[in-house]
Write a protein that holds these residues in place. Sequence first.
Motif, short mmCIF file in Angstrom:
data_model
loop_
_atom_site.label_atom_id
_atom_site.label_comp_id
_atom_site.label_asym_id
_atom_site.label_seq_id
_atom_site.Cartn_x
_atom_site.Cartn_y
_atom_site.Cartn_z
N ILE A 1 0.84 -1.19 0.00
CA ILE A 1 0.00 0.00 0.00
C ILE A 1 0.88 1.25 0.00
O ILE A 1 1.55 1.54 1.00
CB ILE A 1 -0.94 0.01 1.23
CG1 ILE A 1 -1.83 -1.23 1.22
CG2 ILE A 1 -1.77 1.27 1.27
CD1 ILE A 1 -1.62 -2.13 2.38
N PRO A 2 0.93 1.99 -1.10
CA PRO A 2 1.77 3.19 -1.15
C PRO A 2 1.11 4.38 -0.43
O PRO A 2 -0.12 4.48 -0.38
CB PRO A 2 1.89 3.47 -2.64
CG PRO A 2 0.65 2.89 -3.24
CD PRO A 2 0.27 1.71 -2.39
N HIS A 3 1.94 5.23 0.12
CA HIS A 3 1.43 6.48 0.70
C HIS A 3 2.59 7.46 0.83
O HIS A 3 3.76 7.09 0.74
CB HIS A 3 0.74 6.24 2.05
CG HIS A 3 1.67 5.83 3.17
ND1 HIS A 3 1.94 6.63 4.26
CD2 HIS A 3 2.37 4.68 3.36
CE1 HIS A 3 2.76 6.00 5.08
NE2 HIS A 3 3.04 4.82 4.57
N THR A 4 2.25 8.72 1.02
CA THR A 4 3.26 9.77 1.14
C THR A 4 2.89 10.70 2.29
O THR A 4 1.76 10.70 2.78
CB THR A 4 3.37 10.61 -0.15
OG1 THR A 4 2.11 11.27 -0.38
CG2 THR A 4 3.72 9.75 -1.36
N ARG A 5 3.86 11.49 2.70
CA ARG A 5 3.58 12.58 3.65
C ARG A 5 4.57 13.70 3.38
O ARG A 5 5.72 13.46 2.96
CB ARG A 5 3.68 12.11 5.10
CG ARG A 5 5.09 11.76 5.56
CD ARG A 5 5.18 11.59 7.07
NE ARG A 5 6.57 11.39 7.51
CZ ARG A 5 6.97 11.45 8.77
NH1 ARG A 5 6.09 11.68 9.73
NH2 ARG A 5 8.24 11.25 9.09
N LYS A 6 4.13 14.94 3.61
CA LYS A 6 4.99 16.10 3.48
C LYS A 6 5.37 16.58 4.87
O LYS A 6 4.50 16.79 5.73
CB LYS A 6 4.29 17.21 2.70
CG LYS A 6 4.12 16.90 1.22
CD LYS A 6 3.54 18.09 0.45
CE LYS A 6 3.46 17.77 -1.04
NZ LYS A 6 2.92 18.92 -1.82
N VAL A 7 6.68 16.74 5.08
CA VAL A 7 7.18 17.14 6.40
C VAL A 7 8.32 18.12 6.24
O VAL A 7 8.98 18.16 5.19
CB VAL A 7 7.67 15.91 7.20
CG1 VAL A 7 6.52 14.96 7.53
CG2 VAL A 7 8.78 15.17 6.45
N PRO A 8 8.60 18.90 7.29
CA PRO A 8 9.79 19.74 7.25
C PRO A 8 11.06 18.88 7.20
O PRO A 8 11.07 17.73 7.66
CB PRO A 8 9.72 20.53 8.57
CG PRO A 8 8.29 20.44 9.01
CD PRO A 8 7.80 19.12 8.50
N LEU A 9 12.12 19.44 6.67
CA LEU A 9 13.40 18.73 6.59
C LEU A 9 13.84 18.26 7.97
O LEU A 9 14.36 17.13 8.12
CB LEU A 9 14.46 19.66 5.99
CG LEU A 9 15.91 19.16 5.99
CD1 LEU A 9 16.02 17.84 5.26
CD2 LEU A 9 16.83 20.22 5.36
N THR A 10 13.62 19.07 8.99
CA THR A 10 14.02 18.69 10.35
C THR A 10 13.31 17.42 10.79
O THR A 10 13.91 16.54 11.42
CB THR A 10 13.71 19.84 11.33
OG1 THR A 10 14.42 21.00 10.93
CG2 THR A 10 14.11 19.47 12.75
N THR A 11 12.01 17.30 10.48
CA THR A 11 11.26 16.11 10.85
C THR A 11 11.78 14.88 10.10
O THR A 11 11.92 13.80 10.68
CB THR A 11 9.77 16.30 10.54
OG1 THR A 11 9.27 17.38 11.33
CG2 THR A 11 8.96 15.04 10.84
N HIS A 12 12.09 15.06 8.82
CA HIS A 12 12.62 13.95 8.04
C HIS A 12 13.92 13.42 8.65
O HIS A 12 14.10 12.20 8.80
CB HIS A 12 12.86 14.38 6.60
CG HIS A 12 13.58 13.36 5.78
ND1 HIS A 12 12.96 12.22 5.31
CD2 HIS A 12 14.88 13.29 5.38
CE1 HIS A 12 13.84 11.47 4.65
NE2 HIS A 12 15.01 12.11 4.67
N LEU A 13 14.82 14.32 9.02
CA LEU A 13 16.10 13.89 9.59
C LEU A 13 15.91 13.28 10.98
O LEU A 13 16.60 12.32 11.34
CB LEU A 13 17.06 15.08 9.64
CG LEU A 13 17.52 15.62 8.29
CD1 LEU A 13 18.38 16.87 8.46
CD2 LEU A 13 18.27 14.55 7.49
N ALA A 14 14.96 13.82 11.74
CA ALA A 14 14.69 13.23 13.07
C ALA A 14 14.10 11.83 12.94
O ALA A 14 14.40 10.94 13.75
CB ALA A 14 13.75 14.14 13.85
N ASN A 15 13.27 11.64 11.93
CA ASN A 15 12.74 10.31 11.66
C ASN A 15 13.88 9.35 11.31
O ASN A 15 13.97 8.25 11.86
CB ASN A 15 11.73 10.39 10.50
CG ASN A 15 11.31 9.02 9.98
OD1 ASN A 15 11.25 8.05 10.73
ND2 ASN A 15 11.03 8.95 8.69
#
Length: 348
Positions: free
Chosen positions: A283-297
């Motif tokens: 099941i594909p899905h996406t999310r848009k996040v700030p760069l900071t959130t991406h790196l914290a993830n």
Amino acid sequence: MGTRPTTRPAPHHSPPHLPGSPHLPGSPHLPGSPHLPGSPYLPGSPYLPGSPYLPGSPYLPGSPHLPNARPARQTPPMTQPRAHSFNAVAAQYAANRPSYPPALLDAVEELAAHPLRDANVADIGAGTGIASALLHARGARVTAVEPGDGMAAEFRRNNPGIPLVRGDGNHLPLATASADFITYAQAWHWTDPAKAGPEACRVLRPGGALALWWNRTDHSAQWLADQDARVHDFFRTDPSARAGQGDQAGPADHQRPSGISALQRGGHPWVDIPGLTFTERNIPHTRKVPLTTHLANLGSHSAFLVIGEERTREFMTRERAVLSKLFPDGTIEESYVVHLRLARTEGP
């Protein structure tokens, strides 16, 4: 659908006026005692002798107080450093990890031929409650099972209305034939499948469903494929990074070996469970996040957690510079594919 999956009852205490009662002078229950309300030593606490969570307690699985239970291991679960690493960063995990799309639970219901509403669901390795919250919102009667101290504390902060018991998938603290669904969201790979499989079959009711799923990076997005290559190169070439990796480099927690080769499990930590046949969905899905959130993830994955802050910071600093050029507005669209495996037990 019946009652929730059965867990262990709390210990009983003597009447307040009998000799030896905790309420007599000199008792540990007088003011100032650690046994007063608010103390971690209250009945039911894992720190109180006789608690269901202490080895030797009569309330452990296998005792006469838990119907149809099997003997439990009395050594601490999840001894791997990578598995324990999440407890120190539970808040970071809860704030930055991606959730799951509604289509995932639609697929779970379709493959199980059973609605989640009013079903008894045991969510194992529940972590901070990302999946438990979604299951609860679907109307399921959720009982979460989580072995880690930090993750369990974060779960309770985020989900006060969902019951949680301590335990792991290899030795479930649940009664036989008490669950309609058992779910493992991003967690099955931390089990020993040879133990967790039979345990799931024991706890599931006839016709119940075992659902395992993982959020996996969608490499059809070229920038994510490139990032994964950089991450794997880092863990492959850096001696300090490799120290915590075991047999396989890379940050994805679902790629950790579990005593079987990648060839045997088809790229997944997986062994066959006798009596179960699995169906798969992606099941594909996406999310848009700030760069900071991406790196914290990214930094909340166990591979980074075990190598230490200094080395992790080094990688993240370089990665921030790369991504800032690709996404000058500071917003990133992450792409995932949820890989779902579901099997039903025999029955109606």
